[in-house]
Design a protein around this motif. Structure first.
Motif, PDB file in Angstrom:
ATOM      1  N   GLY A 160       0.793  -1.237   0.000  1.00 37.76           N
ATOM      2  CA  GLY A 160       0.000   0.000   0.000  1.00 37.76           C
ATOM      3  C   GLY A 160       0.817   1.274   0.000  1.00 37.76           C
ATOM      4  O   GLY A 160       0.260   2.359   0.147  1.00 37.76           O
ATOM      5  N   ARG A 161       2.142   1.171  -0.173  1.00 43.10           N
ATOM      6  CA  ARG A 161       2.933   2.409  -0.243  1.00 43.10           C
ATOM      7  C   ARG A 161       2.746   3.073  -1.594  1.00 43.10           C
ATOM      8  O   ARG A 161       3.015   4.252  -1.750  1.00 43.10           O
ATOM      9  CB  ARG A 161       4.419   2.110  -0.007  1.00 43.10           C
ATOM     10  CG  ARG A 161       4.670   1.665   1.411  1.00 43.10           C
ATOM     11  CD  ARG A 161       6.107   1.331   1.611  1.00 43.10           C
ATOM     12  NE  ARG A 161       6.728   2.302   2.475  1.00 43.10           N
ATOM     13  CZ  ARG A 161       7.910   2.130   3.043  1.00 43.10           C
ATOM     14  NH1 ARG A 161       8.594   1.042   2.828  1.00 43.10           N
ATOM     15  NH2 ARG A 161       8.400   3.048   3.819  1.00 43.10           N
ATOM     16  N   GLU A 170      -8.012  -3.129  -0.258  1.00 46.59           N
ATOM     17  CA  GLU A 170      -9.337  -2.801   0.306  1.00 46.59           C
ATOM     18  C   GLU A 170     -10.344  -3.898  -0.033  1.00 46.59           C
ATOM     19  O   GLU A 170     -11.181  -4.252   0.794  1.00 46.59           O
ATOM     20  CB  GLU A 170      -9.821  -1.462  -0.248  1.00 46.59           C
ATOM     21  CG  GLU A 170      -9.082  -0.284   0.363  1.00 46.59           C
ATOM     22  CD  GLU A 170      -9.636   1.038  -0.145  1.00 46.59           C
ATOM     23  OE1 GLU A 170      -9.039   1.606  -1.068  1.00 46.59           O
ATOM     24  OE2 GLU A 170     -10.687   1.468   0.370  1.00 46.59           O
ATOM     25  N   GLU A 171     -10.244  -4.436  -1.241  1.00 49.48           N
ATOM     26  CA  GLU A 171     -11.163  -5.527  -1.624  1.00 49.48           C
ATOM     27  C   GLU A 171     -10.935  -6.745  -0.735  1.00 49.48           C
ATOM     28  O   GLU A 171     -11.867  -7.422  -0.330  1.00 49.48           O
ATOM     29  CB  GLU A 171     -10.954  -5.914  -3.097  1.00 49.48           C
ATOM     30  CG  GLU A 171     -11.637  -4.959  -4.054  1.00 49.48           C
ATOM     31  CD  GLU A 171     -11.201  -5.181  -5.504  1.00 49.48           C
ATOM     32  OE1 GLU A 171     -10.734  -6.304  -5.836  1.00 49.48           O
ATOM     33  OE2 GLU A 171     -11.305  -4.222  -6.296  1.00 49.48           O
ATOM     34  N   ASP A 172      -9.659  -7.015  -0.418  1.00 52.36           N
ATOM     35  CA  ASP A 172      -9.360  -8.134   0.487  1.00 52.36           C
ATOM     36  C   ASP A 172     -10.026  -7.908   1.843  1.00 52.36           C
ATOM     37  O   ASP A 172     -10.642  -8.822   2.412  1.00 52.36           O
ATOM     38  CB  ASP A 172      -7.837  -8.255   0.701  1.00 52.36           C
ATOM     39  CG  ASP A 172      -7.149  -9.003  -0.430  1.00 52.36           C
ATOM     40  OD1 ASP A 172      -7.845  -9.690  -1.212  1.00 52.36           O
ATOM     41  OD2 ASP A 172      -5.909  -8.898  -0.539  1.00 52.36           O
ATOM     42  N   ALA A 173      -9.896  -6.690   2.366  1.00 50.05           N
ATOM     43  CA  ALA A 173     -10.459  -6.386   3.692  1.00 50.05           C
ATOM     44  C   ALA A 173     -11.978  -6.577   3.678  1.00 50.05           C
ATOM     45  O   ALA A 173     -12.545  -7.201   4.583  1.00 50.05           O
ATOM     46  CB  ALA A 173     -10.102  -4.956   4.089  1.00 50.05           C
ATOM     47  N   CYS A 174     -12.628  -6.058   2.637  1.00 51.28           N
ATOM     48  CA  CYS A 174     -14.095  -6.180   2.558  1.00 51.28           C
ATOM     49  C   CYS A 174     -14.513  -7.632   2.413  1.00 51.28           C
ATOM     50  O   CYS A 174     -15.474  -8.083   3.051  1.00 51.28           O
ATOM     51  CB  CYS A 174     -14.642  -5.391   1.365  1.00 51.28           C
ATOM     52  SG  CYS A 174     -14.442  -3.636   1.583  1.00 51.28           S
ATOM     53  N   ALA A 175     -13.757  -8.395   1.602  1.00 48.85           N
ATOM     54  CA  ALA A 175     -14.120  -9.795   1.370  1.00 48.85           C
ATOM     55  C   ALA A 175     -14.046 -10.588   2.667  1.00 48.85           C
ATOM     56  O   ALA A 175     -14.940 -11.385   2.974  1.00 48.85           O
ATOM     57  CB  ALA A 175     -13.191 -10.401   0.311  1.00 48.85           C
ATOM     58  N   VAL A 176     -12.994 -10.359   3.436  1.00 52.89           N
ATOM     59  CA  VAL A 176     -12.808 -11.091   4.696  1.00 52.89           C
ATOM     60  C   VAL A 176     -13.923 -10.716   5.683  1.00 52.89           C
ATOM     61  O   VAL A 176     -14.509 -11.581   6.347  1.00 52.89           O
ATOM     62  CB  VAL A 176     -11.399 -10.757   5.271  1.00 52.89           C
ATOM     63  CG1 VAL A 176     -11.269 -11.148   6.711  1.00 52.89           C
ATOM     64  CG2 VAL A 176     -10.319 -11.432   4.424  1.00 52.89           C
ATOM     65  N   PRO A 192      -1.829   5.324   5.806  1.00 54.27           N
ATOM     66  CA  PRO A 192      -3.119   5.887   5.377  1.00 54.27           C
ATOM     67  C   PRO A 192      -4.101   4.834   4.873  1.00 54.27           C
ATOM     68  O   PRO A 192      -5.312   4.984   5.041  1.00 54.27           O
ATOM     69  CB  PRO A 192      -2.743   6.863   4.250  1.00 54.27           C
ATOM     70  CG  PRO A 192      -1.300   6.673   3.979  1.00 54.27           C
ATOM     71  CD  PRO A 192      -0.683   5.864   5.047  1.00 54.27           C
ATOM     72  N   LEU A 193      -3.565   3.779   4.292  1.00 51.31           N
ATOM     73  CA  LEU A 193      -4.455   2.709   3.829  1.00 51.31           C
ATOM     74  C   LEU A 193      -5.046   1.963   5.025  1.00 51.31           C
ATOM     75  O   LEU A 193      -6.242   1.607   5.039  1.00 51.31           O
ATOM     76  CB  LEU A 193      -3.687   1.743   2.910  1.00 51.31           C
ATOM     77  CG  LEU A 193      -4.482   0.535   2.421  1.00 51.31           C
ATOM     78  CD1 LEU A 193      -5.752   0.954   1.669  1.00 51.31           C
ATOM     79  CD2 LEU A 193      -3.622  -0.366   1.526  1.00 51.31           C
TER      80      LEU A 193
END
Ligand code: KIV
Length: 281
Positions: A160-161, A170-176, A192-193
């Motif tokens: 995420g740098r 972000e898609e990974d976070a939402c999927a989990v 920031p991410l």
């Protein structure tokens, strides 16, 4: 639940309710005495597969097995009774199929008595996380830098740098989260991410090398105690245990060589001979 029917440990809903509230304090532990020392001060203990490097001297986490994780999980459960205990699913124990993952997660739960399991991966694991959580096993997700994928990625790389990577993470976070995980570790995620993800998903984020705006923090206990020789830059050392151990061993060796240890209080005298009242020499 204890024999009196009283739940003593923190529960998954109690951890989830802390989202956006009181930061969730987490550490890894692998043994009963370390778990005992931290139990009243942390909310969640992770029996991490980092045990591979930390206790077994392996180069990475890939060599640790399900049997090892169960043994360390049992030790941590014996040493704790308040913190919620999560046991990491080791490499090879969950990637093949949701069914294999369920069977191995159930084995961890049955043989250790822990509350939840953790597994590494985002979108690709959503089906597995849903399968397991629908069958009553709480799952903690883990996204960002994934140590079990070290060979595929060619090393440990902060994610995420570069903003072009943000959508995928972000898609990974939402999927989990949507698959039913009760919390998610964000490891090695640009600050920031990590903040953006924390604000956009409904479950607690637990940061390691991420941001103090995550809903909780975790560190590898040996790193924060100053027990490991080389600590990563994101770790703050709260102790100098490596130095303490070395100092103690140097003193011990000196006293053994000088025949100062064992002293009169550390040997067994004949009956009728009163033990000398001297300080712990
Ligand atoms: O295995 C481990 O210790 C972990 C933490 C770094 C989150 O997964």
């Amino acid at each position: 639940m204890s024999s009196h029917g009283k739940v003593k440990r923190l529960t998954v809903p109690q951890i989830v309710d802390r989202k956006g509230q009181d930061p969730i304090v987490c550490l890894t532990a692998y043994t009963a005495p370390i778990a005992r020392a931290m139990d009243s001060h942390v909310d969640l203990i992770l029996v991490g597969d980092s045990v591979a490097m930390v206790l077994h001297g392996m180069d990475d986490t890939l060599g640790i097995t399900l049997d090892h994780m169960i043994m360390h999980g049992q030790a941590v459960m014996r040493g704790s009774d308040r913190a919620l205990v999560v046991v990491d699913m080791p490499f090879g124990a969950y990637e093949e199929s949701p069914e294999v993952a369920y069977r191995n997660a159930a084995r961890i739960m049955q043989e250790t008595g822990c509350t939840a399991v953790k597994m590494e991966g985002g979108k690709r694991l959503a089906e597995t996380i849903a399968f397991i959580t629908e069958r009553g096993i709480p799952v903690m997700g883990h996204i960002g830098l994934l140590p079990q994928s070290v060979h595929a990625k060619g090393g440990y790389r902060i994610v995420g740098r570069d903003q072009s990577e943000w959508d995928a993470i972000e898609e990974d976070a939402c999927a989990v989260a949507e698959a039913g995980a009760f919390a998610v570790v964000l490891e090695g995620v640009a600050e920031p991410l990590a903040v953006k993800i924390t604000e956009s998903i409904a479950i607690p984020t637990i940061g390691i090398g991420a941001s103090n705006q995550c809903d909780g923090q975790i560190l590898v206990v040996d790193d924060m105690l100053g027990l490991t020789e080389r600590t990563p830059s994101f770790v703050k050392e709260y102790g100098q245990m490596h130095q303490n151990i070395e100092d103690a061993v140097v003193n011990y060796a000196r006293e053994v060589k000088a025949r100062v240890f064992p002293g009169p209080n550390h040997v067994f005298h004949m009956k009728g001979v009163t033990k000398l009242r001297v300080s712990n020499q």
